[in-house]
Design a protein around this motif. Sequence first.
Motif, short mmCIF file in Angstrom:
data_model
loop_
_atom_site.label_atom_id
_atom_site.label_comp_id
_atom_site.label_asym_id
_atom_site.label_seq_id
_atom_site.Cartn_x
_atom_site.Cartn_y
_atom_site.Cartn_z
N ALA A 31 -33.83 -17.43 -0.60
CA ALA A 31 -32.38 -17.43 -0.81
C ALA A 31 -31.67 -17.97 0.42
O ALA A 31 -31.91 -17.48 1.53
N ASN A 84 -27.34 -18.10 -1.98
CA ASN A 84 -26.90 -16.71 -2.07
C ASN A 84 -25.81 -16.43 -1.02
O ASN A 84 -26.10 -15.97 0.05
N VAL A 85 -24.58 -16.79 -1.43
CA VAL A 85 -24.19 -17.58 -2.58
C VAL A 85 -23.39 -18.78 -2.08
O VAL A 85 -22.81 -18.75 -0.99
N GLY A 184 -22.55 -14.16 -8.24
CA GLY A 184 -22.69 -13.18 -7.19
C GLY A 184 -21.47 -12.29 -7.08
O GLY A 184 -20.35 -12.72 -7.38
N ILE A 202 -26.55 -11.83 -8.73
CA ILE A 202 -27.05 -11.57 -7.39
C ILE A 202 -26.20 -10.48 -6.74
O ILE A 202 -24.97 -10.61 -6.67
#
Length: 291
Positions: A31, A84-85, A184, A202
């Motif tokens: 990520a 992320n993100v 997210g 997420i």
Amino acid sequence: MKWALPAAMIEAGDLPEFARVADECGYDAIALPDSVFYPETVSADYPYSPDGKRMWAPETPMPDPFIAMTAMAAVTQRVRFYTNVLKLPLRDPLLTAKQIATMAVMSENRVAVGVGLSWIPEEFEFTGTEMRTRGVRTDEAVAIIKAVCAGKGPQWVEFHGKHYEFDRLMISPAPDRPVPIYGGGHSEAALRRAARLGDGWISVNTDVAQLTSAIGRLAELRSEFCRADVPFEIDVSPTDVSDIGGYRRLADIGVTRVRVAPWRMYGADPFDSQARLDAIRRFADDVIGVQ
């Protein structure tokens, strides 16, 4: 259970070897954070710390996630990469879709995109974008990316929204599989966006109680949007789980992938690249190999 490594605050030159070891050790994904720049003066509090202050210095390395993902994909065979993100409303959606499509093709469909809004007013001011409309523009940008990266190769697409509009055009190359888009965030708006538009969700770094609440709400929203039967990734970073039993309990509540930072779990120096790699290998032996 699948496992991901966060690649935040790591020197750019260390990322290729980081990715190679993750690939060899059986991790599912890496990520990548997104931080365009560090304003000297920030007029809003950081939402994820008790005192509203960020926990890193302005010179902390934050490589561009798309460039980092491309470099790591070039030296690996299996491991996937996602943002992320990505602070999507700071970016032009067509240019972003072009980058994502190219990465997907060149990596053989090993990329996904986690999207968020950004909480820093100065990021919008300095990039000439509007903070007030960030939510609606993100929804439109996600729709554009999904159209370009629909998994049918290059095809004619058009879009007519409130903030973005274009007639029929084609972007090539384009992937032969859809690029997953993850939403997210824990706010009601963020959960609704993930349930309605995304292929997954997420979490931020938080405890199991907060994760359980958010996952329950996601299930309600996915039913509301008639998407309960659609495959959906639930990617979390639990702050109070560090053993096999805890990870299995996360699976029981619907978690499909856990982000872990083994160097922190084993007390390794996070800025020592070799210690970090050793911890990644140790977690693979201790947990991934015996789950």
